[in-house]
Design a protein around this motif. Sequence first.
Motif, PDB file in Angstrom:
ATOM      1  N   ARG A 116       0.817  -1.219   0.000  1.00 29.74           N
ATOM      2  CA  ARG A 116       0.000   0.000   0.000  1.00 29.74           C
ATOM      3  C   ARG A 116       0.852   1.270   0.000  1.00 29.74           C
ATOM      4  NH1 ARG A 116      -4.676  -1.794   4.378  1.00 29.74           N
ATOM      5  NH2 ARG A 116      -5.243  -3.677   3.268  1.00 29.74           N
ATOM      6  N   SER A 117       2.171   1.117  -0.007  1.00 29.51           N
ATOM      7  CA  SER A 117       3.089   2.260   0.124  1.00 29.51           C
ATOM      8  C   SER A 117       2.655   3.131   1.294  1.00 29.51           C
ATOM      9  CB  SER A 117       3.139   3.081  -1.168  1.00 29.51           C
ATOM     10  OG  SER A 117       3.584   2.281  -2.228  1.00 29.51           O
ATOM     11  N   CYS A 118       2.493   2.468   2.441  1.00 34.46           N
ATOM     12  CA  CYS A 118       1.882   3.096   3.594  1.00 34.46           C
ATOM     13  C   CYS A 118       2.653   2.787   4.877  1.00 34.46           C
ATOM     14  CB  CYS A 118       0.443   2.583   3.710  1.00 34.46           C
ATOM     15  SG  CYS A 118      -0.456   3.177   5.119  1.00 34.46           S
ATOM     16  N   PHE A 119       2.884   3.826   5.670  1.00 33.21           N
ATOM     17  CA  PHE A 119       3.445   3.667   7.006  1.00 33.21           C
ATOM     18  C   PHE A 119       2.296   3.573   7.993  1.00 33.21           C
ATOM     19  CE2 PHE A 119       6.503   6.307   4.700  1.00 33.21           C
ATOM     20  CZ  PHE A 119       7.698   5.650   4.957  1.00 33.21           C
ATOM     21  N   TYR A 120       2.439   2.755   9.027  1.00 29.82           N
ATOM     22  CA  TYR A 120       1.498   2.742  10.137  1.00 29.82           C
ATOM     23  C   TYR A 120       2.256   3.165  11.383  1.00 29.82           C
ATOM     24  CZ  TYR A 120      -1.556   0.113   7.036  1.00 29.82           C
ATOM     25  OH  TYR A 120      -2.348  -0.276   5.974  1.00 29.82           O
ATOM     26  N   ILE A 121       1.691   4.129  12.085  1.00 33.25           N
ATOM     27  CA  ILE A 121       2.281   4.593  13.335  1.00 33.25           C
ATOM     28  C   ILE A 121       1.203   4.535  14.412  1.00 33.25           C
ATOM     29  CG2 ILE A 121       3.921   6.103  12.143  1.00 33.25           C
ATOM     30  CD1 ILE A 121       2.190   8.494  13.152  1.00 33.25           C
ATOM     31  N   ALA A 122       1.628   4.564  15.661  1.00 31.66           N
ATOM     32  CA  ALA A 122       0.699   4.621  16.790  1.00 31.66           C
ATOM     33  C   ALA A 122       0.957   5.926  17.529  1.00 31.66           C
ATOM     34  CB  ALA A 122       0.909   3.432  17.722  1.00 31.66           C
ATOM     35  N   SER A 123      -0.099   6.695  17.742  1.00 34.23           N
ATOM     36  CA  SER A 123       0.045   7.959  18.450  1.00 34.23           C
ATOM     37  C   SER A 123      -1.329   8.425  18.909  1.00 34.23           C
ATOM     38  CB  SER A 123       0.667   9.020  17.529  1.00 34.23           C
ATOM     39  OG  SER A 123       0.878  10.216  18.243  1.00 34.23           O
ATOM     40  N   ASP A 124      -1.368   9.030  20.065  1.00 36.23           N
ATOM     41  CA  ASP A 124      -2.637   9.545  20.585  1.00 36.23           C
ATOM     42  C   ASP A 124      -3.150  10.696  19.721  1.00 36.23           C
ATOM     43  OD1 ASP A 124      -2.801   7.844  22.796  1.00 36.23           O
ATOM     44  OD2 ASP A 124      -1.535   9.159  24.005  1.00 36.23           O
ATOM     45  N   THR A 125      -4.451  10.834  19.681  1.00 39.16           N
ATOM     46  CA  THR A 125      -5.051  11.962  18.963  1.00 39.16           C
ATOM     47  C   THR A 125      -4.850  13.272  19.725  1.00 39.16           C
ATOM     48  OG1 THR A 125      -7.187  11.510  19.995  1.00 39.16           O
ATOM     49  CG2 THR A 125      -6.813  10.550  17.810  1.00 39.16           C
ATOM     50  N   THR A 126      -4.391  13.186  20.964  1.00 35.25           N
ATOM     51  CA  THR A 126      -4.170  14.389  21.772  1.00 35.25           C
ATOM     52  C   THR A 126      -2.781  14.999  21.572  1.00 35.25           C
ATOM     53  OG1 THR A 126      -3.440  13.035  23.627  1.00 35.25           O
ATOM     54  CG2 THR A 126      -5.778  13.637  23.561  1.00 35.25           C
ATOM     55  N   THR A 127      -1.883  14.302  20.859  1.00 29.68           N
ATOM     56  CA  THR A 127      -0.558  14.868  20.592  1.00 29.68           C
ATOM     57  C   THR A 127      -0.700  16.030  19.616  1.00 29.68           C
ATOM     58  OG1 THR A 127      -0.176  13.392  18.717  1.00 29.68           O
ATOM     59  CG2 THR A 127       0.592  12.629  20.896  1.00 29.68           C
ATOM     60  N   ARG A 128       0.305  16.883  19.566  1.00 32.50           N
ATOM     61  CA  ARG A 128       0.229  18.020  18.640  1.00 32.50           C
ATOM     62  C   ARG A 128       0.135  17.532  17.195  1.00 32.50           C
ATOM     63  NH1 ARG A 128       4.035  23.432  18.172  1.00 32.50           N
ATOM     64  NH2 ARG A 128       3.260  24.037  16.115  1.00 32.50           N
ATOM     65  N   HIS A 129       0.973  16.547  16.816  1.00 32.87           N
ATOM     66  CA  HIS A 129       0.931  16.064  15.430  1.00 32.87           C
ATOM     67  C   HIS A 129      -0.383  15.352  15.133  1.00 32.87           C
ATOM     68  CE1 HIS A 129       3.014  12.904  17.748  1.00 32.87           C
ATOM     69  NE2 HIS A 129       2.437  12.047  16.922  1.00 32.87           N
ATOM     70  N   GLY A 130      -0.958  14.673  16.128  1.00 31.51           N
ATOM     71  CA  GLY A 130      -2.258  14.032  15.940  1.00 31.51           C
ATOM     72  C   GLY A 130      -3.362  15.051  15.728  1.00 31.51           C
ATOM     73  N   GLN A 131      -3.380  16.083  16.557  1.00 29.76           N
ATOM     74  CA  GLN A 131      -4.379  17.148  16.413  1.00 29.76           C
ATOM     75  C   GLN A 131      -4.245  17.838  15.052  1.00 29.76           C
ATOM     76  OE1 GLN A 131      -6.916  18.517  18.669  1.00 29.76           O
ATOM     77  NE2 GLN A 131      -6.643  16.369  19.249  1.00 29.76           N
ATOM     78  N   GLU A 132      -3.011  18.111  14.659  1.00 30.59           N
ATOM     79  CA  GLU A 132      -2.797  18.789  13.385  1.00 30.59           C
ATOM     80  C   GLU A 132      -3.186  17.906  12.206  1.00 30.59           C
ATOM     81  OE1 GLU A 132       1.178  20.451  13.436  1.00 30.59           O
ATOM     82  OE2 GLU A 132       0.631  21.817  15.071  1.00 30.59           O
ATOM     83  N   ALA A 133      -2.926  16.606  12.285  1.00 31.44           N
ATOM     84  CA  ALA A 133      -3.310  15.693  11.198  1.00 31.44           C
ATOM     85  C   ALA A 133      -4.825  15.565  11.089  1.00 31.44           C
ATOM     86  CB  ALA A 133      -2.672  14.323  11.404  1.00 31.44           C
ATOM     87  N   LEU A 134      -5.518  15.647  12.224  1.00 30.67           N
ATOM     88  CA  LEU A 134      -6.981  15.614  12.184  1.00 30.67           C
ATOM     89  C   LEU A 134      -7.538  16.841  11.462  1.00 30.67           C
ATOM     90  CD1 LEU A 134      -7.812  14.335  15.782  1.00 30.67           C
ATOM     91  CD2 LEU A 134      -8.180  13.093  13.633  1.00 30.67           C
TER      92      LEU A 134
END
Length: 143
Positions: free
Chosen positions: A44-62
């Motif tokens: 899938r040419s895809c990375f999978y990562i684990a991270s909370d939605t409350t992190t800065r990068h998680g919030q920004e990606a949302l």
Amino acid sequence: MKKTSQLPDKIAAFIEEHHVLTLATTRDSKPWTAHCFYVFDSERSCFYIASDTTTRHGQEALENSDIAGAIVLETKTVGKIRGLQFSGSMKIPTGTEAKHAKKMYISRFPFAVLTKTQMWAIHMSYAKYTDNRLGFGTKLIWE
């Protein structure tokens, strides 16, 4: 620079050799980076990562799924420099992809079974791989 439509084996092999990427997100024209453990799904040419939605990068990606990232081999020898720069989108996987992502991630990082962090999928749309072992400044481009 050589351009190709399928992820070249050299790029896939480099990604598989490593396990941490640097992720770049942005909000209100202010960039942010985070280092993330990853597992790579070459089909899938895809990375999978684990991270909370409350992190800065998680919030920004949302808010803005457009991301960039990099993986680098740290070396002082110029002739051995290798690295990948990429861009794409980062989203929370759903359905079968979510199950697939978690299974792959836990297989590579068994300690993750103890956490309740959110799985994310980073689908690459562009990648530039530099490999000085192939000749100084040699780059492969994938889209």
